[in-house]
Write an enzyme that holds these catalytic residues in place. Sequence first.
Site, PDB file in Angstrom:
ATOM      1  N   CYS A  67      -7.766  -2.105   8.083  1.00 23.59           N
ATOM      2  CA  CYS A  67      -6.405  -2.088   7.544  1.00 23.59           C
ATOM      3  C   CYS A  67      -5.942  -0.659   7.317  1.00 23.59           C
ATOM      4  O   CYS A  67      -4.861  -0.250   7.746  1.00 23.59           O
ATOM      5  CB  CYS A  67      -6.342  -2.884   6.242  1.00 23.59           C
ATOM      6  SG  CYS A  67      -6.722  -4.643   6.435  1.00 23.59           S
TER       7      CYS A  67
ATOM      8  N   HIS B 197      -1.162  -6.020   1.945  1.00 21.99           N
ATOM      9  CA  HIS B 197      -2.387  -6.797   1.822  1.00 21.99           C
ATOM     10  C   HIS B 197      -2.086  -8.128   1.146  1.00 21.99           C
ATOM     11  O   HIS B 197      -1.344  -8.176   0.150  1.00 21.99           O
ATOM     12  CB  HIS B 197      -3.433  -6.035   0.998  1.00 21.99           C
ATOM     13  CG  HIS B 197      -4.382  -5.241   1.832  1.00 21.99           C
ATOM     14  ND1 HIS B 197      -4.557  -3.879   1.686  1.00 21.99           N
ATOM     15  CD2 HIS B 197      -5.218  -5.623   2.828  1.00 21.99           C
ATOM     16  CE1 HIS B 197      -5.455  -3.453   2.560  1.00 21.99           C
ATOM     17  NE2 HIS B 197      -5.875  -4.496   3.255  1.00 21.99           N
TER      18      HIS B 197
ATOM     19  N   GLU C 251       0.825  -1.205   0.000  1.00 21.50           N
ATOM     20  CA  GLU C 251       0.000   0.000   0.000  1.00 21.50           C
ATOM     21  C   GLU C 251       0.859   1.255   0.000  1.00 21.50           C
ATOM     22  O   GLU C 251       1.786   1.380   0.793  1.00 21.50           O
ATOM     23  CB  GLU C 251      -0.939   0.000   1.200  1.00 21.50           C
ATOM     24  CG  GLU C 251      -1.921  -1.171   1.228  1.00 21.50           C
ATOM     25  CD  GLU C 251      -2.901  -1.146   0.064  1.00 21.50           C
ATOM     26  OE1 GLU C 251      -3.032  -0.096  -0.591  1.00 21.50           O
ATOM     27  OE2 GLU C 251      -3.536  -2.200  -0.178  1.00 21.50           O
TER      28      GLU C 251
END
Length: 214
Positions: A147, A171, A83
Amino acid sequence: MSILITGFDAGHDKVNASAALVTSLQDDLPQPLLPLRSRLHFAVLPLSTSDLREAVLAEIAACQPRFCVFTGQARGRNKVNLERLATNLRDFDSPDVEGCQPRGERIEPGGPAAYWSTLPGQEAMLERLNRQGIPAALSNHAGNHLCNQLLYQTLHWAQQNGSGLACGFVHIPPLPIQVRRQWPETPFMPLEMTRAALVQILLVLVQQAGASPS
């Protein structure tokens, strides 16, 4: 130099790919990471929007990490995703373990709209993963659930406190057993592959930090 690695508790679903990953690494550390054993700290965090911040800050206080590598499962994704940023938004499409389902709320009312991940070497991690045959990609959206909340709150805390802590989020797809039990049309990734992915991510991280693995 210590590294905190976290996943999320399974909650009502009984299996969570990130909890399985973190527990597996803690119980059976892969050989390439053995020289780093004393520097690695593992934790499984609650699936609770109200308890999450204090839970991760307690882990940070306990091990004083230089880096946090957060992991979480992402139903529908077929690659390991690194991310790039976290947004200041809680907009849950499903409730947390306590039944809370915030919609359209800011995580930190006075905070910026987003924070960039501060984990170094994400491009190098991506290159290493794909070279090792592990499907991986950078992602520009960590979701609007726990998250994203975890990454945003930790980055916000680090910025507010002048901490040198660097944080990033990985992830991973669900496990095959989750697909068989719950989500028959969902992509999955075996635990062996997510373990291999975290090994490479951590090795690149140590290299980027300029620290010796021993």
